[in-house]
Design a protein around this motif. Structure first.
Motif, PDB file in Angstrom:
ATOM      1  N   ALA A 265      18.900  24.298 -83.176  1.00 34.87           N
ATOM      2  CA  ALA A 265      18.471  24.418 -84.580  1.00 34.87           C
ATOM      3  C   ALA A 265      19.554  23.782 -85.451  1.00 34.87           C
ATOM      4  CB  ALA A 265      18.285  25.892 -84.936  1.00 34.87           C
TER       5      ALA A 265
ATOM      6  N   ASP B 273      20.517  23.629 -88.500  1.00 27.10           N
ATOM      7  CA  ASP B 273      20.514  24.205 -89.851  1.00 27.10           C
ATOM      8  C   ASP B 273      21.869  23.913 -90.488  1.00 27.10           C
ATOM      9  OD1 ASP B 273      17.937  25.303 -89.458  1.00 27.10           O
ATOM     10  OD2 ASP B 273      18.801  27.024 -88.425  1.00 27.10           O
TER      11      ASP B 273
ATOM     12  N   LYS C  90      15.695  21.031 -83.246  1.00 24.18           N
ATOM     13  CA  LYS C  90      14.765  21.715 -84.150  1.00 24.18           C
ATOM     14  C   LYS C  90      15.232  21.511 -85.588  1.00 24.18           C
ATOM     15  CE  LYS C  90      14.725  25.910 -85.559  1.00 24.18           C
ATOM     16  NZ  LYS C  90      14.238  26.196 -86.906  1.00 24.18           N
TER      17      LYS C  90
ATOM     18  N   ASP D 158      10.117  22.554 -87.507  1.00 21.39           N
ATOM     19  CA  ASP D 158       9.842  23.981 -87.734  1.00 21.39           C
ATOM     20  C   ASP D 158       9.585  24.199 -89.225  1.00 21.39           C
ATOM     21  OD1 ASP D 158       9.660  26.732 -87.423  1.00 21.39           O
ATOM     22  OD2 ASP D 158      11.842  27.026 -87.319  1.00 21.39           O
TER      23      ASP D 158
ATOM     24  N   LYS E 212       6.922  25.848 -90.507  1.00 17.95           N
ATOM     25  CA  LYS E 212       6.247  27.145 -90.731  1.00 17.95           C
ATOM     26  C   LYS E 212       5.235  27.030 -91.860  1.00 17.95           C
ATOM     27  CE  LYS E 212      10.185  29.926 -89.160  1.00 17.95           C
ATOM     28  NZ  LYS E 212      11.296  28.968 -89.201  1.00 17.95           N
TER      29      LYS E 212
ATOM     30  N   LEU F 236       8.434  37.079 -87.421  1.00 16.75           N
ATOM     31  CA  LEU F 236       9.775  36.507 -87.444  1.00 16.75           C
ATOM     32  C   LEU F 236      10.760  37.397 -86.677  1.00 16.75           C
ATOM     33  CD1 LEU F 236       9.867  35.389 -91.187  1.00 16.75           C
ATOM     34  CD2 LEU F 236       9.832  33.856 -89.201  1.00 16.75           C
ATOM     35  N   THR F 237      11.679  36.753 -85.966  1.00 15.39           N
ATOM     36  CA  THR F 237      12.650  37.509 -85.171  1.00 15.39           C
ATOM     37  C   THR F 237      13.672  38.249 -86.043  1.00 15.39           C
ATOM     38  OG1 THR F 237      13.931  35.469 -84.972  1.00 15.39           O
ATOM     39  CG2 THR F 237      12.496  36.033 -83.129  1.00 15.39           C
TER      40      THR F 237
ATOM     41  N   PRO G 128      13.014  31.966 -80.524  1.00 14.91           N
ATOM     42  CA  PRO G 128      14.304  31.987 -81.227  1.00 14.91           C
ATOM     43  C   PRO G 128      14.891  33.403 -81.159  1.00 14.91           C
ATOM     44  CG  PRO G 128      12.452  31.892 -82.778  1.00 14.91           C
ATOM     45  CD  PRO G 128      11.910  32.271 -81.435  1.00 14.91           C
ATOM     46  N   GLY G 129      15.955  33.633 -81.941  1.00 15.22           N
ATOM     47  CA  GLY G 129      16.567  34.963 -81.909  1.00 15.22           C
ATOM     48  C   GLY G 129      17.312  35.140 -80.590  1.00 15.22           C
TER      49      GLY G 129
ATOM     50  N   ILE H  54      18.129  27.662 -80.305  1.00 16.66           N
ATOM     51  CA  ILE H  54      19.477  28.219 -80.483  1.00 16.66           C
ATOM     52  C   ILE H  54      20.176  27.452 -81.594  1.00 16.66           C
ATOM     53  CG2 ILE H  54      21.684  28.763 -79.362  1.00 16.66           C
ATOM     54  CD1 ILE H  54      20.231  28.841 -76.702  1.00 16.66           C
ATOM     55  N   GLY H  55      20.653  28.193 -82.602  1.00 13.96           N
ATOM     56  CA  GLY H  55      21.348  27.577 -83.719  1.00 13.96           C
ATOM     57  C   GLY H  55      22.807  27.971 -83.772  1.00 13.96           C
ATOM     58  N   ARG H  56      23.108  29.024 -84.540  1.00 14.47           N
ATOM     59  CA  ARG H  56      24.496  29.395 -84.813  1.00 14.47           C
ATOM     60  C   ARG H  56      25.377  29.645 -83.590  1.00 14.47           C
ATOM     61  NH1 ARG H  56      22.364  33.482 -89.322  1.00 14.47           N
ATOM     62  NH2 ARG H  56      20.689  33.415 -87.781  1.00 14.47           N
ATOM     63  N   PRO H  57      24.833  30.191 -82.478  1.00 16.59           N
ATOM     64  CA  PRO H  57      25.743  30.363 -81.324  1.00 16.59           C
ATOM     65  C   PRO H  57      26.354  29.039 -80.866  1.00 16.59           C
ATOM     66  CG  PRO H  57      23.783  31.703 -81.029  1.00 16.59           C
ATOM     67  CD  PRO H  57      23.536  30.845 -82.243  1.00 16.59           C
TER      68      PRO H  57
HETATM   69  O1  LIG Z   1      10.882  33.955 -85.827  1.00 13.84           O
HETATM   70  C1  LIG Z   1      11.649  32.995 -86.005  1.00 13.84           C
HETATM   71  C2  LIG Z   1      11.192  31.706 -86.247  1.00 13.84           C
HETATM   72  C3  LIG Z   1      12.108  30.686 -86.408  1.00 13.84           C
HETATM   73  N1  LIG Z   1      13.431  30.932 -86.360  1.00 13.84           N
HETATM   74  C4  LIG Z   1      14.362  29.783 -86.537  1.00 13.84           C
HETATM   75  O2  LIG Z   1      15.167  29.643 -85.364  1.00 13.84           O
HETATM   76  C5  LIG Z   1      16.509  29.342 -85.704  1.00 13.84           C
HETATM   77  C6  LIG Z   1      17.407  30.422 -85.161  1.00 13.84           C
HETATM   78  O3  LIG Z   1      18.733  30.163 -85.541  1.00 13.84           O
HETATM   79  P1  LIG Z   1      19.983  31.049 -85.029  1.00 13.84           P
HETATM   80  O4  LIG Z   1      21.126  30.463 -85.794  1.00 13.84           O
HETATM   81  O5  LIG Z   1      20.084  30.830 -83.541  1.00 13.84           O
HETATM   82  O6  LIG Z   1      19.709  32.467 -85.385  1.00 13.84           O
HETATM   83  C7  LIG Z   1      16.570  29.193 -87.222  1.00 13.84           C
HETATM   84  O7  LIG Z   1      16.460  27.823 -87.534  1.00 13.84           O
HETATM   85  C8  LIG Z   1      15.320  29.920 -87.718  1.00 13.84           C
HETATM   86  O8  LIG Z   1      14.765  29.304 -88.858  1.00 13.84           O
HETATM   87  C9  LIG Z   1      13.894  32.192 -86.143  1.00 13.84           C
HETATM   88  O9  LIG Z   1      15.107  32.453 -86.094  1.00 13.84           O
HETATM   89  N2  LIG Z   1      12.977  33.196 -85.953  1.00 13.84           N
END
Ligand SMILES: O=c1ccn([C@@H]2O[C@H](COP(=O)(O)O)[C@@H](O)[C@H]2O)c(=O)[nH]1
Length: 224
Positions: free
Chosen positions: A8, A10, A32, A59, A61, A114-115, A172-173, A203-206
């Motif tokens: 991710a 972001d 993503k 993504d 949504k 949403l997670t 995600p999550g 996977i984003g922040r990790p």
């Molecule tokens: O239910 C959802 C749908 C989308 N996301 C997206 O996934 C990544 C998660 O990022 P982390 O940094 O690993 O938490 C983020 O871009 C969300 O927009 C989600 O988390 N949950």
């Protein structure tokens, strides 16, 4: 076997996003791009990332009336995304029209719950019952609307996979053991999600906020 991890991105600045991707790209399977990236960089930004050679998951949504969502789906054909998200709570007609308007080969998947939400949050928005039941209900609706799969947490993916054998499941999550959950409430490890039937691990922040993103991406890959 292809790597199921989609990073991710972001990250607000495009140069930072590209630098991060360059570091980790041989340890992930795709990228993503979500609302933060798309609102900041638009089509031009997506093209720049796509030129780096990994499949693109948009993504966005999408959640609106059927005609509007179908128009948005058509407007992104030119970006050639491998995966696009819409919201299942937009209803069956919206999901059917979104799928009909998507480019051939693009997987359209519906966000269920949403997670970042738990059952207390659900109750506050007027949705009673368990997260499990809500995800299963929306998964059935997405399936009946002809979508390719859903987005759900690792808490539900095993049960959804059992009911929808050939579905495509985005999870995600995800947090490798011991990592901060932040705003995520329904969390599992990448390995657990994969073992329970996830097709894509978001996977984003990790990775993006790790002191050493390359080491973090490698460590996650090793657990898979
Ligand atoms: O239910 C959802 C749908 C989308 N996301 C997206 O996934 C990544 C998660 O990022 P982390 O940094 O690993 O938490 C983020 O871009 C969300 O927009 C989600 O988390 N949950």
């Amino acid at each position: 076997m292809t790597n199921p991890v989609y990073l991710a991105l972001d990250v607000p600045k495009i140069d930072a996003a590209k630098a991060l991707l360059n570091k980790v790209k041989s340890h992930i399977g795709g990228v993503k791009l979500g609302l933060e990236f798309f609102c900041a960089h638009g089509h031009a930004g997506v093209h720049e990332i796509a030129h780096m050679g990994l499949p693109i998951f948009l993504d966005l949504k999408l959640h609106d009336i059927p005609n509007t969502v179908a128009g948005a789906m058509q407007a992104i054909h030119v970006l050639e995304p491998a995966i696009v998200t819409i919201h299942a709570s937009g209803g069956r007609a919206m999901m059917e029209d979104a799928k009909a308007a998507a480019a051939d080969g693009c997987k359209v998947v519906a966000v269920t719950m949403l997670t970042s939400l738990d059952e207390r949050d659900m109750a506050r928005t007027g949705i009673g019952g368990s997260a499990h039941d809500q995800v299963m209900r929306l998964a059935e609706l997405a399936h009946d609307a002809g979508l390719d799969g859903i987005v759900c947490s690792g808490h539900e993916v095993k049960a959804v996979h059992k009911q929808w054998k050939d579905g495509f499941f985005v999870v995600p999550g995800l947090r490798p053991g011991g990592k901060a959950t932040g705003d995520q409430k329904r969390v599992v490890t990448p390995r657990q999600a994969r073992d329970d039937g996830a097709s894509v691990l978001v996977i984003g922040r990790p990775i993006s906020r790790a002191d050493d993103p390359l080491a973090a991406a490698r460590a996650i890959e090793a657990t898979l």
